[in-house]
Motif scaffolding. Structure first.
Motif, PDB file in Angstrom:
ATOM      1  N   ALA A  16      -5.807 -38.938  25.117  1.00  0.00           N
ATOM      2  CA  ALA A  16      -5.670 -37.649  25.801  1.00  0.00           C
ATOM      3  C   ALA A  16      -5.440 -36.545  24.782  1.00  0.00           C
ATOM      4  O   ALA A  16      -6.024 -35.459  24.877  1.00  0.00           O
ATOM      5  CB  ALA A  16      -4.517 -37.713  26.800  1.00  0.00           C
ATOM      6  N   GLY A  17      -4.585 -36.837  23.795  1.00  0.00           N
ATOM      7  CA  GLY A  17      -4.318 -35.844  22.764  1.00  0.00           C
ATOM      8  C   GLY A  17      -5.588 -35.478  22.020  1.00  0.00           C
ATOM      9  O   GLY A  17      -5.849 -34.301  21.755  1.00  0.00           O
ATOM     10  N   PHE A  18      -6.398 -36.498  21.701  1.00  0.00           N
ATOM     11  CA  PHE A  18      -7.660 -36.241  20.993  1.00  0.00           C
ATOM     12  C   PHE A  18      -8.559 -35.338  21.823  1.00  0.00           C
ATOM     13  O   PHE A  18      -9.122 -34.358  21.324  1.00  0.00           O
ATOM     14  CB  PHE A  18      -8.363 -37.565  20.703  1.00  0.00           C
ATOM     15  CG  PHE A  18      -9.822 -37.429  20.363  1.00  0.00           C
ATOM     16  CD1 PHE A  18     -10.211 -36.778  19.213  1.00  0.00           C
ATOM     17  CD2 PHE A  18     -10.791 -37.947  21.209  1.00  0.00           C
ATOM     18  CE1 PHE A  18     -11.551 -36.646  18.901  1.00  0.00           C
ATOM     19  CE2 PHE A  18     -12.125 -37.817  20.902  1.00  0.00           C
ATOM     20  CZ  PHE A  18     -12.503 -37.158  19.751  1.00  0.00           C
ATOM     21  N   LEU A  19      -8.658 -35.647  23.146  1.00  0.00           N
ATOM     22  CA  LEU A  19      -9.550 -34.851  23.987  1.00  0.00           C
ATOM     23  C   LEU A  19      -9.040 -33.418  24.112  1.00  0.00           C
ATOM     24  O   LEU A  19      -9.791 -32.462  23.963  1.00  0.00           O
ATOM     25  CB  LEU A  19      -9.683 -35.496  25.367  1.00  0.00           C
ATOM     26  CG  LEU A  19     -10.425 -36.830  25.372  1.00  0.00           C
ATOM     27  CD1 LEU A  19     -10.410 -37.457  26.745  1.00  0.00           C
ATOM     28  CD2 LEU A  19     -11.857 -36.641  24.905  1.00  0.00           C
ATOM     29  N   TYR A 126      -7.541 -31.555  12.529  1.00  0.00           N
ATOM     30  CA  TYR A 126      -6.863 -32.635  11.820  1.00  0.00           C
ATOM     31  C   TYR A 126      -6.052 -33.485  12.788  1.00  0.00           C
ATOM     32  O   TYR A 126      -6.134 -34.713  12.799  1.00  0.00           O
ATOM     33  CB  TYR A 126      -5.971 -32.020  10.746  1.00  0.00           C
ATOM     34  CG  TYR A 126      -5.056 -32.985  10.058  1.00  0.00           C
ATOM     35  CD1 TYR A 126      -5.525 -33.808   9.053  1.00  0.00           C
ATOM     36  CD2 TYR A 126      -3.715 -33.064  10.412  1.00  0.00           C
ATOM     37  CE1 TYR A 126      -4.681 -34.690   8.422  1.00  0.00           C
ATOM     38  CE2 TYR A 126      -2.867 -33.937   9.787  1.00  0.00           C
ATOM     39  CZ  TYR A 126      -3.349 -34.760   8.799  1.00  0.00           C
ATOM     40  OH  TYR A 126      -2.516 -35.639   8.177  1.00  0.00           O
ATOM     41  N   TYR A 127      -5.285 -32.805  13.639  1.00  0.00           N
ATOM     42  CA  TYR A 127      -4.455 -33.576  14.572  1.00  0.00           C
ATOM     43  C   TYR A 127      -5.286 -34.306  15.601  1.00  0.00           C
ATOM     44  O   TYR A 127      -4.945 -35.414  16.011  1.00  0.00           O
ATOM     45  CB  TYR A 127      -3.415 -32.676  15.234  1.00  0.00           C
ATOM     46  CG  TYR A 127      -2.137 -32.656  14.447  1.00  0.00           C
ATOM     47  CD1 TYR A 127      -1.275 -33.732  14.489  1.00  0.00           C
ATOM     48  CD2 TYR A 127      -1.824 -31.605  13.618  1.00  0.00           C
ATOM     49  CE1 TYR A 127      -0.126 -33.752  13.745  1.00  0.00           C
ATOM     50  CE2 TYR A 127      -0.669 -31.606  12.868  1.00  0.00           C
ATOM     51  CZ  TYR A 127       0.176 -32.688  12.935  1.00  0.00           C
ATOM     52  OH  TYR A 127       1.303 -32.720  12.191  1.00  0.00           O
ATOM     53  N   SER A 128      -6.394 -33.696  16.030  1.00  0.00           N
ATOM     54  CA  SER A 128      -7.201 -34.421  17.016  1.00  0.00           C
ATOM     55  C   SER A 128      -7.790 -35.677  16.381  1.00  0.00           C
ATOM     56  O   SER A 128      -7.858 -36.722  17.027  1.00  0.00           O
ATOM     57  CB  SER A 128      -8.284 -33.517  17.594  1.00  0.00           C
ATOM     58  OG  SER A 128      -9.249 -33.242  16.635  1.00  0.00           O
ATOM     59  N   PHE A 129      -8.185 -35.600  15.094  1.00  0.00           N
ATOM     60  CA  PHE A 129      -8.697 -36.798  14.424  1.00  0.00           C
ATOM     61  C   PHE A 129      -7.601 -37.851  14.291  1.00  0.00           C
ATOM     62  O   PHE A 129      -7.844 -39.045  14.491  1.00  0.00           O
ATOM     63  CB  PHE A 129      -9.239 -36.450  13.036  1.00  0.00           C
ATOM     64  CG  PHE A 129     -10.527 -35.683  13.055  1.00  0.00           C
ATOM     65  CD1 PHE A 129     -11.279 -35.587  14.216  1.00  0.00           C
ATOM     66  CD2 PHE A 129     -11.003 -35.061  11.921  1.00  0.00           C
ATOM     67  CE1 PHE A 129     -12.473 -34.884  14.235  1.00  0.00           C
ATOM     68  CE2 PHE A 129     -12.198 -34.363  11.930  1.00  0.00           C
ATOM     69  CZ  PHE A 129     -12.924 -34.269  13.084  1.00  0.00           C
ATOM     70  N   LEU A 130      -6.396 -37.385  13.951  1.00  0.00           N
ATOM     71  CA  LEU A 130      -5.289 -38.348  13.839  1.00  0.00           C
ATOM     72  C   LEU A 130      -5.073 -39.066  15.160  1.00  0.00           C
ATOM     73  O   LEU A 130      -4.843 -40.274  15.211  1.00  0.00           O
ATOM     74  CB  LEU A 130      -3.992 -37.640  13.446  1.00  0.00           C
ATOM     75  CG  LEU A 130      -3.686 -37.401  11.977  1.00  0.00           C
ATOM     76  CD1 LEU A 130      -2.254 -36.950  11.837  1.00  0.00           C
ATOM     77  CD2 LEU A 130      -3.905 -38.647  11.162  1.00  0.00           C
ATOM     78  N   GLN A 131      -5.149 -38.292  16.256  1.00  0.00           N
ATOM     79  CA  GLN A 131      -4.949 -38.892  17.575  1.00  0.00           C
ATOM     80  C   GLN A 131      -6.065 -39.877  17.884  1.00  0.00           C
ATOM     81  O   GLN A 131      -5.818 -40.952  18.422  1.00  0.00           O
ATOM     82  CB  GLN A 131      -4.920 -37.792  18.634  1.00  0.00           C
ATOM     83  CG  GLN A 131      -3.756 -36.853  18.486  1.00  0.00           C
ATOM     84  CD  GLN A 131      -2.555 -37.312  19.269  1.00  0.00           C
ATOM     85  OE1 GLN A 131      -2.595 -37.418  20.479  1.00  0.00           O
ATOM     86  NE2 GLN A 131      -1.489 -37.604  18.584  1.00  0.00           N
ATOM     87  N   LEU A 132      -7.284 -39.499  17.525  1.00  0.00           N
ATOM     88  CA  LEU A 132      -8.407 -40.419  17.757  1.00  0.00           C
ATOM     89  C   LEU A 132      -8.178 -41.714  16.996  1.00  0.00           C
ATOM     90  O   LEU A 132      -8.364 -42.811  17.525  1.00  0.00           O
ATOM     91  CB  LEU A 132      -9.719 -39.774  17.299  1.00  0.00           C
ATOM     92  CG  LEU A 132     -10.943 -40.693  17.334  1.00  0.00           C
ATOM     93  CD1 LEU A 132     -11.270 -41.090  18.758  1.00  0.00           C
ATOM     94  CD2 LEU A 132     -12.142 -40.031  16.701  1.00  0.00           C
ATOM     95  N   PHE A 133      -7.744 -41.563  15.739  1.00  0.00           N
ATOM     96  CA  PHE A 133      -7.502 -42.763  14.960  1.00  0.00           C
ATOM     97  C   PHE A 133      -6.423 -43.628  15.600  1.00  0.00           C
ATOM     98  O   PHE A 133      -6.573 -44.845  15.724  1.00  0.00           O
ATOM     99  CB  PHE A 133      -7.093 -42.416  13.523  1.00  0.00           C
ATOM    100  CG  PHE A 133      -6.634 -43.633  12.794  1.00  0.00           C
ATOM    101  CD1 PHE A 133      -7.549 -44.554  12.351  1.00  0.00           C
ATOM    102  CD2 PHE A 133      -5.295 -43.908  12.637  1.00  0.00           C
ATOM    103  CE1 PHE A 133      -7.142 -45.712  11.744  1.00  0.00           C
ATOM    104  CE2 PHE A 133      -4.876 -45.066  12.029  1.00  0.00           C
ATOM    105  CZ  PHE A 133      -5.800 -45.968  11.583  1.00  0.00           C
ATOM    106  N   THR A 134      -5.327 -42.994  16.015  1.00  0.00           N
ATOM    107  CA  THR A 134      -4.225 -43.771  16.584  1.00  0.00           C
ATOM    108  C   THR A 134      -4.674 -44.491  17.844  1.00  0.00           C
ATOM    109  O   THR A 134      -4.361 -45.668  18.048  1.00  0.00           O
ATOM    110  CB  THR A 134      -3.044 -42.844  16.884  1.00  0.00           C
ATOM    111  OG1 THR A 134      -2.826 -42.013  15.762  1.00  0.00           O
ATOM    112  CG2 THR A 134      -1.800 -43.632  17.172  1.00  0.00           C
ATOM    113  N   PHE A 135      -5.435 -43.774  18.665  1.00  0.00           N
ATOM    114  CA  PHE A 135      -5.979 -44.405  19.873  1.00  0.00           C
ATOM    115  C   PHE A 135      -6.812 -45.629  19.508  1.00  0.00           C
ATOM    116  O   PHE A 135      -6.630 -46.716  20.068  1.00  0.00           O
ATOM    117  CB  PHE A 135      -6.831 -43.394  20.638  1.00  0.00           C
ATOM    118  CG  PHE A 135      -7.848 -44.012  21.553  1.00  0.00           C
ATOM    119  CD1 PHE A 135      -7.442 -44.702  22.683  1.00  0.00           C
ATOM    120  CD2 PHE A 135      -9.197 -43.921  21.273  1.00  0.00           C
ATOM    121  CE1 PHE A 135      -8.380 -45.283  23.521  1.00  0.00           C
ATOM    122  CE2 PHE A 135     -10.125 -44.504  22.094  1.00  0.00           C
ATOM    123  CZ  PHE A 135      -9.718 -45.184  23.220  1.00  0.00           C
TER     124      PHE A 135
END
Lengths: 639, 103
Positions: A16-19, A126-135
């Motif tokens: 959700a954070g990534f989106l 940057y943060y959206s990529f981090l969130q994608l990675f974590t997901f």
């Protein structure tokens, strides 16, 4: 407590954070994106800890054995009644341990990045990529079948690619991201073939069913053989090649040092603590198949791991870019985990398995601590090179202590975290394979040497030429993760890990033998002392030694020319012998055939276009002639 | 001498080929249109003749002829309109001079 109520939220919150950040971050949430991402991840981390508490302490065990639970399962692609690709969540000791590690380290990195990445143009990206990675990483460790794991496997590859290439205006970062992507993709090709082989042999992709049917004592699976080796061994080896690509095992390690072009917190998260251990996780996930089918695959894992550990440790001693030293150190430590799995057996003699997983667990803390400290140093000094650093202990007291703790942990000094995990690995190696044990001992001494070379060069040695101290050590958001991770580098080893994670779910009693530990600890101390002798003050001793051993030093400094070998193979052999002939065939034969069709059509049309003369009476004549012709045919020639 | 079907068929065939000959040799579009009318009329004669000699109790052939005459009238109107437009743009109604519609 029913896991299915909340377990899916652990990976879904970062998604959700990534989106949200990916869609709206740039325009609307520019300043708050860091906070939003951190809060979402905090929620996810809390859920992970809650799930881990429930699993390990309340209801994970039945009759003293940790069960593999599957709280969520959704049939996604159904091929036949038995064969389907599902999307599900598996809870077993390693996946629960991994979600804790991944979400916790990711949270630390999120907090650290609040300070480190402040003021970046693409902060929210940057943060959206981090969130994608974590997901993706959480999805990977929770996967319930091989294909789902493969999908998330590729997703972490993509997010790693995006984050390495974050500074996309730097050509070296672009090259590094491409290199990482291509090398891991190349390995993933073998991984996919391995998945298909195992799936075909076991007639399922689901982990539990697959493990049961492939590793049962009186297995009914009739596996063929290829080149004298059973097809299951081939499948497992191919899967290990995929894991080796992701985990930077020799000879597929070349992308990892270059991946340090990304922002340093990313290196801490992806290229030290979580994504690169995916290969270890993969072997651990399929460990019963590896161990029980008694194939050569596990030996390959052991020797590749041991060789990579030693190889990377030697290179790490000569590098001058602090992040590259850490990258090779990561590779070396992953080698440790790999060979720990490789020498292990299933069940009673599974000490190596527990040790490898334990090392994965502690390594995540101290290595991400090392990287984040390196990030703080780079933030402070604006350089990656050791020669620009020195004497920083006065300016960065907290970083100094955290870095020292993490260094002691990785060097295996008691009672730091690395001591416990490394001792259990060494012990397991000692009991099963002498050669690997000796390699591991040498590596352990080298490890102590190179991390303390790093430590002394950064924090002691000469005084760095600081032009002006325009900011302090960093914001409190940067210091807090360092403090927490530094403390965990000290404390994480005290967890009785064997009680929770073992190859068959039963309690594995770790033996910590004081007498056994003397040798490795003395070796580590010797490594530390030697590093101190060379680097604590600025002297010309390192230079002398480098000159004395000449060729070996240069070879190690040039990373044993592996990159050059790759370039030779790709450019001279693959491009010349395969690429150019293929291009010739494409240009001359494939294109030639198409051109022939086109040219023939053109010629015929040119020849007959005169028929369309524009003369109406001509057309009428053709028509009339046609009618007469048809009449003649029907009248006289038909029948 | 009694007029048989063959006489009439001979007449209509002659008329048809006179029309075809006119259609192929004349360059004037009005003349070509008249040639087409000749062809149509030869067909009409055939219809009426077959109706009269073979199926005198039916009237199908006669109906067809009436339709063909009506259609021929409409066709002539359209054709003449085309010819008039052609004359406006080309200042001629010679079919040889309108060859733009080619490859």
């Amino acid at each position: 407590m029913n896991y299915s109520n909340y377990i899916a939220w652990i990976p879904l919150l970062p998604l959700a954070g990534f989106l949200i950040l990916g869609l709206f971050g740039r325009n609307y949430l520019k300043n708050s994106s860091g906070i939003i991402a951190t809060i979402l991840l905090l929620a996810s981390t809390v859920l992970s800890f809650f799930a881990a508490y429930n699993y390990f302490f309340i209801d994970g065990k039945i009759d003293g054995i940790y069960q593999s639970l599957k709280p969520v399962n959704y049939a996604w692609l159904k091929f036949t009644d038995t064969l389907s690709i599902d999307m599900g969540i598996t809870l077993d000791p390693i996946s629960v341990m991994m979600i804790v590690v991944v979400s916790f380290i990711s949270l630390m990195v999120h907090i650290f990045s609040l300070g480190y990445m402040k003021g970046e143009e693409r902060f929210s990206t940057y943060y959206s990529f981090l969130q994608l990675f974590t997901f993706s990483m959480l999805g990977l460790v929770l996967s319930s079948n091989l294909f789902q794991l493969y999908i998330f496997w590729e997703l972490v590859g993509v997010s790693s690619f995006l984050l390495i290439g974050y500074y996309y205006d730097k050509p070296s970062a672009v090259a590094a991201s491409k290199k990482a992507f291509i090398v891991t993709r190349f390995a993933d090709l073998f991984f996919l073939i391995g998945i298909l082989i195992l799936g075909f042999t076991a007639n399922t992709f689901d982990f539990n069913t697959l493990i049961q049917s492939l590793s049962a004592e009186n297995s009914t699976i009739v596996a063929g053989s290829f080149l004298g080796t059973s097809i299951i061994t081939w499948g497992l080896t191919l899967i290990f090649i995929g894991g080796a690509g992701k985990s930077a095992m020799f000879p597929l390690h070349i992308w990892l040092p270059d991946a340090m072009e990304g922002p340093t917190p990313v290196s801490a998260l992806i290229h030290a603590a979580t994504m690169v251990v995916a290969g270890v996780f993969l072997v651990a996930r399929l460990f019963p198949v590896f161990a029980i089918t008694d194939s050569g695959a596990l030996e390959i894992v052991a020797y590749v791991g041991a060789f990579s550990a030693l190889f990377a440790a030697i290179i790490a001693c000569t590098q001058t870019d602090i992040k590259r030293v850490l990258a090779y150190s990561t590779m070396s430590q992953i080698g440790y985990m790999m060979f720990a799995l490789g020498i292990s057996n299933y069940g009673e003699d599974g000490a190596g398995y527990t040790a490898g997983m334990f090392h994965l667990f502690t390594h995540a803390f101290f290595k991400s601590c090392l990287f984040l400290c390196a990030g703080a140093v780079i933030h402070f000094i604006h350089s990656n090179e050791m020669k620009d650093m020195g004497g920083l202990r006065k300016y960065m007291p907290i970083t100094n202590v955290a870095f020292l703790f993490a260094c002691l942990a990785i060097a295996g000094a008691p009672p730091f975290a690395g001591f416990f995990s490394k001792e259990s690995i060494l012990h397991a190696a000692y009991e099963s394979n002498m050669l690997i044990f000796i390699i591991a001992l040498i590596t352990s001494a080298l490890t102590a040497f190179y991390v303390f070379r790093l430590y002394f060069s950064i924090f002691w040695n000469k005084e760095a030429h600081l032009h002006e101290i325009h900011h302090g050590e960093g914001t409190w958001t940067m210091k807090i993760p360092l403090i927490i991770l530094g403390a965990l580098s000290l404390l994480a080893g005290f967890i009785p890990f064997g009680n929770y994670v073992s190859s068959d779910g039963k309690i594995m009693h770790g033996h910590l033998d004081i007498l056994f530990s003397i040798t490795p600890v003395l070796l580590s101390v010797a490594g530390i002392a030697y590093a101190g002798y060379l680097y604590i003050k600025q002297t010309d001793r390192p230079q002398k030694i480098a000159t004395a051993i000449g060729g070996i030093y240069t070879a190690a400094y040039k990373k044993f020319y592996i990159d050059e070998v790759y370039i030779f193979i790709t450019e001279k052999i693959i491009f010349n012998l395969i690429g150019r002939p293929a291009a010739w065939i494409d240009k001359n034969i494939v294109d030639g055939f198409m051109n022939l069709i086109g040219n023939t059509t053109t010629k015929i049309s040119n020849a007959i276009k005169g028929l369309q003369s524009g003369k109406v009476q001509g057309y009428a004549l053709y028509f009339f002639g046609g009618v007469v012709g048809l009449i003649l045919i029907f009248e006289y020639l038909w029948n | 001498m009694e007029i048989t079907l063959y006489h009439i068929l001979f007449l209509s065939t002659a008329l048809f080929f006179i029309g075809i000959y006119g259609l192929f040799t004349r360059r004037n579009m009005i003349t070509m249109l008249m040639a087409i009318e000749l062809i149509l009329n030869s067909v009409n004669i055939n219809f009426v003749a077959f109706n009269k000699y073979l199926y005198p109790e039916n009237l199908d052939g006669v109906f067809f002829v009436i339709f063909i005459i009506a259609i021929a009238a409409a066709e002539a109107a359209v054709a003449i309109a085309i010819i008039i437009n052609l004359y406006r743009s080309h200042k001629t109604i010679d079919v040889e001079s309108t060859e733009e519609m080619k490859f």
